[in-house]
Design a protein around this motif. Structure first.
Motif, PDB file in Angstrom:
ATOM      1  N   ALA A 133       0.856  -1.178   0.000  1.00 39.12           N
ATOM      2  CA  ALA A 133       0.000   0.000   0.000  1.00 39.12           C
ATOM      3  C   ALA A 133       0.898   1.235   0.000  1.00 39.12           C
ATOM      4  O   ALA A 133       2.118   1.124   0.092  1.00 39.12           O
ATOM      5  CB  ALA A 133      -0.910  -0.005   1.228  1.00 39.12           C
ATOM      6  N   GLN A 134       0.271   2.402  -0.080  1.00 38.23           N
ATOM      7  CA  GLN A 134       0.930   3.701  -0.069  1.00 38.23           C
ATOM      8  C   GLN A 134       1.494   4.047  -1.453  1.00 38.23           C
ATOM      9  O   GLN A 134       2.231   3.269  -2.049  1.00 38.23           O
ATOM     10  CB  GLN A 134       2.044   3.773   0.987  1.00 38.23           C
ATOM     11  N   PRO A 135       1.155   5.246  -1.963  1.00 38.72           N
ATOM     12  CA  PRO A 135       1.523   5.594  -3.347  1.00 38.72           C
ATOM     13  C   PRO A 135       3.015   5.583  -3.636  1.00 38.72           C
ATOM     14  O   PRO A 135       3.438   5.207  -4.725  1.00 38.72           O
ATOM     15  CB  PRO A 135       0.916   6.997  -3.537  1.00 38.72           C
ATOM     16  N   ARG A 136       3.852   5.994  -2.663  1.00 37.93           N
ATOM     17  CA  ARG A 136       5.292   5.992  -2.936  1.00 37.93           C
ATOM     18  C   ARG A 136       5.841   4.572  -3.016  1.00 37.93           C
ATOM     19  O   ARG A 136       6.720   4.279  -3.829  1.00 37.93           O
ATOM     20  CB  ARG A 136       6.025   6.807  -1.870  1.00 37.93           C
ATOM     21  N   ALA A 137       5.305   3.675  -2.193  1.00 36.28           N
ATOM     22  CA  ALA A 137       5.766   2.284  -2.240  1.00 36.28           C
ATOM     23  C   ALA A 137       5.343   1.611  -3.538  1.00 36.28           C
ATOM     24  O   ALA A 137       6.127   0.873  -4.154  1.00 36.28           O
ATOM     25  CB  ALA A 137       5.214   1.510  -1.038  1.00 36.28           C
TER      26      ALA A 137
END
Length: 503
Positions: free
Chosen positions: A338-342
């Motif tokens: 999850a999370q956009p940077r990941a």
């Protein structure tokens, strides 16, 4: 076939680093073969002291400080009061004003880095990761992605907690009352991940000791500003989180016992198509889509309607529910992120980073940090732009009136960054093709939801940003992606995908 590219670290004009990495080719070739290093990265740091600039409170810099200490990296800790900070931010020839007029900022000799997730990532690269705590080879890539995911989770927890500290008393009281429910999905996800990991002990990523993920959880729980305990959140329902927090605290207060490392077997990155889950819009997933496209990596672009998103959140077996019930997220065989940077970095690991666009060894360490810094600026720009598109008509008009002044220091910082780079051509790092930093700036400018151009922000003063956006648009793969997705709805696939899957 491996792409041959010319690249240059953004910080090269501001300093250099010598490296004695045993095998600088720690990157995965496009055909799936991984060139495994012999062991932990050995860096000879000779470009001057590390310095952290932040306020007196723990706040967004404390995870970076903890990682520097854990990695036995000495650093100078510069802390501003409010009047000192107002003076420093106006000085665009000094640190930290030369970046984006925000804190924290990390300097390493003449290498300058802003954005809290980028500074923490860089501290881990030089310290605990270089010592092998998250493994080597493909194991390091896998674990580095989970570490980055937890940096994003930590930022979300801090965002919810900051609302309890600012504004009127009634405003703060309202958000304190809501806080336990606001953070519940994240805490439930962390608890589940701790209990389901493959090795014994309290930590998330390594049995040998705390890593970035553990320091993020510890800081969110124990920090004096902001911290869940300080705000009165009852954590008794999360015993694994409490055990992890106690174990990190014990590690911080006692001298760690050195022991020989036992490297687990290498687990290669998966085959097959990765799935990207998000809404039927650009939003926080578009840079990940662009990164897949730029690297020529096929992927399944799953775009959810509002009704499908409700169903996914209520289904415990859905991909989002197995993480933190948030979007975007990625599933690729046994990898869940999850999370956009990941998600964006994973797309780069499979494509443009694997093709060598950010270099190798110590050069890649600098450039990965720069990529994360610009992704952080992209997130800040999006936050300001989303306020212009959501809420009451009055709130949207008020947000639009404030938008130009909010984005100006960020755009000026990007323009200065492009001016200082040593790479030839319009891009940040690679002379021949865009990397994440370029794609993030392109998306912030050109995206219809949200985008600076569509909101009428004047970009005329930013010559280098405009040149970068033109160059990204002219990239062969990006042009193909944009042409096939212009005005795309839920049933249109991105180039290279097998189709848009629906829940």
């Amino acid at each position: 076939k491996q792409e041959q590219t010319q690249r240059c670290p953004l910080g090269a004009s501001m300093g250099s680093r010598s490296s004695t990495a045993r095998d600088p080719r720690n990157w995965r070739q496009r055909n799936g073969e991984y060139l495994e290093g012999e062991g932990p990265i050995e860096l000879t740091i000779d470009i001057g002291p590390i310095q952290i600039y932040h306020f007196h409170e723990e706040c967004r810099a404390e995870v970076t400080r903890a990682l520097l200490r854990a990695g036995d990296l000495p650093f100078e800790d510069t802390r501003y009061n409010s009047s000192e900070w107002e003076q420093a931010r106006q000085d665009t020839d000094g640190v930290p004003g030369i970046c984006f007029g925000c804190l924290p900022v990390l300097t390493h000799g003449n290498f300058i880095l802003a954005q809290s997730q980028a500074t923490a990532f860089y501290a881990a690269e030089l310290g605990i990761w270089a010592k092998g705590r998250i493994g080597t080879g493909s194991n390091r890539i896998r674990n580095r992605l989970y570490e980055l995911m937890f940096l994003g989770v930590h930022a979300e927890l801090q965002g919810a907690m900051f609302k309890c500290h600012y504004g009127s008393e009634s405003f703060k009281r309202k958000f304190r009352d809501r806080l336990p429910n606001s953070v519940r999905n994240i805490l439930v996800g962390i608890e589940r991940m701790i209990l389901s990991k493959a090795f014994p002990g309290p930590f998330l990523v390594s049995p040998e000791g705390p890593t970035v993920a553990d320091f993020c959880v510890h800081n969110a729980v124990t920090s004096s500003f902001p911290g869940l305990r300080k705000l009165g959140v009852d954590l008794s329902a999360y015993p694994a989180i409490l055990r992890l927090t106690d174990a990190v605290q014990a590690n911080l207060t006692t001298k760690e016992r050195r022991r020989g490392r036992v490297e687990p077997p290498q687990v290669p990155l998966p085959e097959g198509l990765p799935e990207l889950w998000y809404f039927d819009s650009q939003g926080q997933a578009e840079v990940t889509r662009l990164t897949f496209a730029a690297g020529g990596v096929p992927f399944r672009d799953i775009r959810l309607t509002t009704a499908q998103w409700r169903d996914a959140k209520s289904n415990p077996n859905s991909v989002p529910s197995q993480l933190f019930k948030s979007l975007p997220c990625v599933r690729h065989s046994d990898i869940f992120l999850a999370q956009p940077r990941a998600t964006c970095v994973y797309a780069a690991e499979l494509g443009i980073w694997a093709q060598g666009r950010i270099g190798t060894g110590a050069e890649a360490i600098d450039n990965r940090a720069v990529e994360l810094m610009v992704m952080g600026v992209h997130a800040d720009l999006q936050t300001s732009m989303f306020r212009c598109l959501m809420g009451s008509t009055e709130a949207m008009h008020s947000a639009r009136a404030a938008l130009d002044s909010l984005v100006q220091p960020l755009l000026q910082g990007l323009e200065r960054l492009l001016e200082r780079k040593t790479c030839q051509g319009p891009f940040f790092i690679c002379e021949d093709a865009p990397t994440i930093a370029d794609l993030a700036v392109y998306d912030a400018v050109a995206s219809p939801l949200p985008g600076l151009q569509s909101l009428g922000v004047d970009l005329e003063p930013y010559e280098r940003i405009r040149a970068l956006v033109r160059a990204v648009r002219e990239d062969r793969r990006i042009a193909h992606y944009v042409a096939n997705n212009e005005g795309a709805g839920r049933n249109r696939a991105a180039p290279g995908t097998t189709g848009v899957l629906t829940a």
